[in-house]
Design an enzyme around this catalytic site. Sequence first.
Site, PDB file in Angstrom:
ATOM      1  N   LYS A  58       0.835  -1.213   0.000  1.00 25.03           N
ATOM      2  CA  LYS A  58       0.000   0.000   0.000  1.00 25.03           C
ATOM      3  C   LYS A  58       0.863   1.254   0.000  1.00 25.03           C
ATOM      4  CE  LYS A  58      -2.366  -1.005   3.780  1.00 25.03           C
ATOM      5  NZ  LYS A  58      -1.886  -2.352   4.160  1.00 25.03           N
ATOM      6  N   ARG A  83      -9.419   0.797   8.703  1.00 24.41           N
ATOM      7  CA  ARG A  83      -8.958  -0.561   8.961  1.00 24.41           C
ATOM      8  C   ARG A  83     -10.032  -1.406   9.626  1.00 24.41           C
ATOM      9  NH1 ARG A  83      -3.203   0.498   8.887  1.00 24.41           N
ATOM     10  NH2 ARG A  83      -1.939  -1.362   9.113  1.00 24.41           N
ATOM     11  N   ARG A 112      11.351  -7.250   5.634  1.00 23.12           N
ATOM     12  CA  ARG A 112      11.465  -5.790   5.674  1.00 23.12           C
ATOM     13  C   ARG A 112      12.305  -5.316   6.855  1.00 23.12           C
ATOM     14  NH1 ARG A 112       5.708  -2.781   5.098  1.00 23.12           N
ATOM     15  NH2 ARG A 112       5.480  -3.090   7.324  1.00 23.12           N
ATOM     16  N   ARG A 160      11.630  -4.152   9.875  1.00 22.19           N
ATOM     17  CA  ARG A 160      11.316  -2.971  10.678  1.00 22.19           C
ATOM     18  C   ARG A 160      11.133  -3.380  12.135  1.00 22.19           C
ATOM     19  NH1 ARG A 160       6.744   0.195   7.667  1.00 22.19           N
ATOM     20  NH2 ARG A 160       5.435  -0.807   9.238  1.00 22.19           N
ATOM     21  N   ARG A 195      -0.483  -9.089  13.658  1.00 21.14           N
ATOM     22  CA  ARG A 195      -0.989  -8.012  12.778  1.00 21.14           C
ATOM     23  C   ARG A 195      -1.814  -8.580  11.630  1.00 21.14           C
ATOM     24  NH1 ARG A 195       3.525  -4.540  10.473  1.00 21.14           N
ATOM     25  NH2 ARG A 195       1.857  -3.136   9.874  1.00 21.14           N
TER      26      ARG A 195
END
Length: 188
Positions: free
Chosen positions: A15, A92, A131, A133, A144
């Site tokens: 996104k 969301r 990723r 993070r 999540r």
Amino acid sequence: MSKNLLLLGLPGVGKGTNAVLMAKDFNLPHISTGDIFRSAMANQTELGIKAKQYMDAGDLVPDEITNGIVAERLAEKDVLDADGFILDGYPRNTDQADFLNNFLKETNRKVDAVIYLEAPQDVVVKRLLGRGRADDTQEVVEHRINVAVSETMPLVDYFKKEGNLITINAVADEKNVYSKVKQAIESL
Ligand code: AMP
């Protein structure tokens, strides 16, 4: 026609990447609730301190906080003066979607299109773990995704019913996915 656009999809589906390209090509403000929360956390503002516990756990920040920051941003001059906006990571859940629809109605606006980036769960989990993070540990990533499946994915049907859902397969490489996104927006 205005371009009040939403990006919908599981975490890690792309996104943010697509939103940045869309913002540039169509000259629209990019509003990412995740970025707003991350920057508030980095600056240790009241908002950041409140949001941190939820983000660290992979939970959604409560609606009253999230709706408030989105409403504030959507009322700012640069957004009102633009041809529209790109909401990335919001709404969301269905309560946020109801809030957004009502809020836009008050200023004679509406959601014009919802771009749903579709990819299987295992593909996005792999991307999120790659990723690296701070909020992307295995346990948090899995949580999540579970939250997204139960809270956010019902929005696919929600917007399908409203008749403005555009589904794009997001498994292909970034360039391919974005070219489809761009085409879809151009033909609005
Ligand atoms: P993102 O970068 O969009 O994946 O967002 C990172 C984190 O910020 C999420 O895991 C949530 O904790 C929080 N967040 C972002 N957007 C929202 C939202 N619309 N509602 C609730 N929490 C959000």
